[in-house]
Design a protein around this motif. Sequence first.
Motif, PDB file in Angstrom:
ATOM      1  N   THR A  29      -5.688  -3.747  -9.782  1.00 20.85           N
ATOM      2  CA  THR A  29      -5.452  -4.949  -8.971  1.00 20.85           C
ATOM      3  C   THR A  29      -5.563  -6.196  -9.836  1.00 20.85           C
ATOM      4  N   ARG A  44      -4.588  -9.442  -3.405  1.00 23.96           N
ATOM      5  CA  ARG A  44      -6.045  -9.542  -3.323  1.00 23.96           C
ATOM      6  C   ARG A  44      -6.536  -9.123  -1.935  1.00 23.96           C
ATOM      7  N   SER A  65      -5.973  -5.203  -1.491  1.00 21.37           N
ATOM      8  CA  SER A  65      -6.886  -4.394  -2.307  1.00 21.37           C
ATOM      9  C   SER A  65      -8.321  -4.514  -1.808  1.00 21.37           C
ATOM     10  N   SER A  66      -8.695  -5.717  -1.349  1.00 21.99           N
ATOM     11  CA  SER A  66     -10.049  -5.922  -0.827  1.00 21.99           C
ATOM     12  C   SER A  66     -10.296  -5.044   0.391  1.00 21.99           C
ATOM     13  N   LEU A  93      -9.148   1.016  -8.790  1.00 20.54           N
ATOM     14  CA  LEU A  93      -8.452   0.061  -7.932  1.00 20.54           C
ATOM     15  C   LEU A  93      -8.668  -1.367  -8.411  1.00 20.54           C
ATOM     16  N   GLN A  94      -9.905  -1.698  -8.753  1.00 15.60           N
ATOM     17  CA  GLN A  94     -10.191  -3.067  -9.180  1.00 15.60           C
ATOM     18  C   GLN A  94      -9.474  -3.412 -10.491  1.00 15.60           C
ATOM     19  N   VAL A 148      -3.059   3.276  -9.697  1.00 15.78           N
ATOM     20  CA  VAL A 148      -4.487   3.507  -9.430  1.00 15.78           C
ATOM     21  C   VAL A 148      -4.804   4.993  -9.581  1.00 15.78           C
ATOM     22  N   TYR A 176       2.172   0.533  -7.576  1.00 17.82           N
ATOM     23  CA  TYR A 176       0.795   0.025  -7.451  1.00 17.82           C
ATOM     24  C   TYR A 176      -0.194   1.153  -7.169  1.00 17.82           C
ATOM     25  N   LEU A 185       0.814  -1.225   0.000  1.00 18.44           N
ATOM     26  CA  LEU A 185       0.000   0.000   0.000  1.00 18.44           C
ATOM     27  C   LEU A 185       0.843   1.269   0.000  1.00 18.44           C
TER      28      LEU A 185
END
Length: 576
Positions: free
Chosen positions: A109, A132, A135-136, A105-106, A90, A86, A81
Motif C-alpha cells: 500500500t 489508503r 487498505s485501512s 499489505l502495508q 500483497v 494490487y 480490492l
Amino acid sequence: MNWTGIAASSGIAMGPAFLLKEDKIEVKKHSLQAEQVEQEINRFEEKVKLAIDELELIKKKALQKLGEKEAEIFSAHILVLQDPEYIGAVKDKIKTDLINAEAALQEITDQFIMIFESMDNEYMRERAADIRDVSSRVLKRLLGIKEMSLDEFAEPVILIAHDLTPSDTAQLNREMVAGFATNIGGRTSHSAIMARSMEIPAVVGLKDILEKTNQEDYVIIDGNEGIVYINPENDLVMEYRTKKEQYEAHLAELKTLKNEASITADGHQVEIVANIGNPQDGKGALENGAEGIGLFRTEFLYMGRSDLPSEEEQFAAYKTVAEMFSQESPVVIRSLDIGGDKELPYLNLPKEMNPFLGYRAIRLCLDRTDIFKTQLRAILRASVFGNIKLMYPMIASLQELRQANQVLEEVKQELINEKVPFNPEMEVGMMIEIPAAAIIADQLAKEVDFFSIGTNDLIQYTMAADRMNEQVSYLYQPFNPAVLRLIHMVIQAAHKEGKWAGMCGEMAGHLTAIPILLGMGLDEFSMSASSVLPARSLIRKLNVSEMKNVAQKVLQMETAEEIKEYVEQEVLAKLK
C-alpha cells in the motif's frame, strides 16, 4: 483563532468540536514458515472479501442518501480490492518474503500511495486517499480493530479530523454533524464532493487544525469563504448567526423558484436543465427545479462492473428518466463517452500516450458498432416514453457525424423490421467539444437538430491545457477571448440554420458566465442540479437586450481577467 483553507462545501455551521483522532495502527512484521503461507493468504483473502461486503453495504446506503454518482465512489473502492495488480502484489509479498499479511499489505500500500502522491495531477493525488481508505479497512479486519461510528452523537457537532475518507463521509448523519474541517484534502477529494451532495458545510486543507483544536472547543465553519474559527469572540459568533440566517433565507428564497419558468426580466425564456449520470440523479434534478435533462452521461451505466450493460438494462434506465419528467421536458442522452479519464477495464483497451486525444467516445463507438448499436436500440426504444433526444460526443468532422447517423439509420431499420416502436422524429444532436467542430459549426448545423457545447473539454482543447494538471491550471480559462469567440460562433451557426444551441459544461452554471451566454443567445443551460435555482434566480433579474450589449463588449476584450472583472462589476454587483 482562525484558519483559512479550501472552501469544499458551502454553508455556515456552528457548534462544539468533536475531534476524530484515530490511534496510529502499529503493524508488526513477523516471519512465516513455508507451510504457513497458504493459510496466511487464505486469511488475507477472507478479510478482503469481508471488506468488499462492507463496501457493498456502504454503497447501498450512499445510493439511498446521496445518489448514484457518489455511490460509484464505492464501486471504485471495490474494484481496488478486486484489482489483481494490487491484491496480487500483497499475496506475492506474503509468498516471497514469508511475512504476515498485515506487513505485506502495508508495504505494498505504501508503494502504491507513494506513486499516486508523486503525480503532478491533483485528481490522481487525491486517489491516494482512496487506496489508503481501502487498505485501512482490510488492515483493521486483519488486526480485529472495530470501526468508530460517525452517525451517533448526543448533539450536533463540528467534526475535526486529519482527513475524512469517503467511507467516513458516506456514513455521516447530517442531523448530528453540522459541518467538518480537515487538515488535508481538496475540492476534488471524494469527501468534499460528498459533503456538497449532503449539503454539509466543510473546509479542507487546513494543515494542522486537528492538532490545534481541543474537544468541545466552539467552532464556526464558513464553507462559503473557506474559513474556520476556534473559540471566537462573542461579537463574531453573533455576526455569524446573522450570516447563517441570511444564507438559509437565501436558500429558502431560491426554493420558491423551483416551479417557476426561466424567464428574463424582459420576457425572454430559456431552458435550465440538469446534468445527470444515472436515474437516481434525475430525482435530484426534479427536486432542484430542473426543466429536464440536458446531459445524461451514460458512461456511468458501463462503469463499476465487469461486463457491458445489456440493451434491457439501458432501456430501463433511459425509460425511467424519461418518465420522471413531463412529455414536453427534454431528456438529452449522450451516447457512450468512454476514454480519457474514464476507463472500462473489461474492454481491454490499449494504453495510450495521450488518452484525451485518443481512442474514445464516438471514435470508439464507430469502431465498436456492436456496443454502439446496442445503446442506440435502447435509446430509440425508450424514446416513445418521453421527449428523448440523442447526442453524440467528441465529433471532430462532418464525416464522423454522417457515419454515426448511418449507424443510427441501420438500427432504426432493424427496429422497424422487428415491429419495435420508437419515435421517428427523435431529435439528434452533437456536442461541440473540439475546436475543429466549432470552426465548422456552420456546416455541422445543417445536419443536426441541435448543438450542446461541452465547455469542460472545449476549454482544455482550445488552450492545450489539461484541466487536471495544477501546473497549467492557470491556462484553463472559461473567460478566455478565444473560448468565448468559439462559443459565440457555435450559437450563431445553430441559429442561422434555425437550430437551438445549449451548453452542458460547468460554465453553463457559472454565475459570472451566464450574463455573457444569455447575451450571445444561448437557448439551453445544462448544469449540476444544485446550480439550477441560483442560475434561474439570476436569469430572472437580467435583461436580454442589455446582456447583448455586454456580450458584444466582452467579445472585444483582450484578457480573461478583464472580461470577468467587467461582468462582476458592471452586471452582478449592480443586482445586489
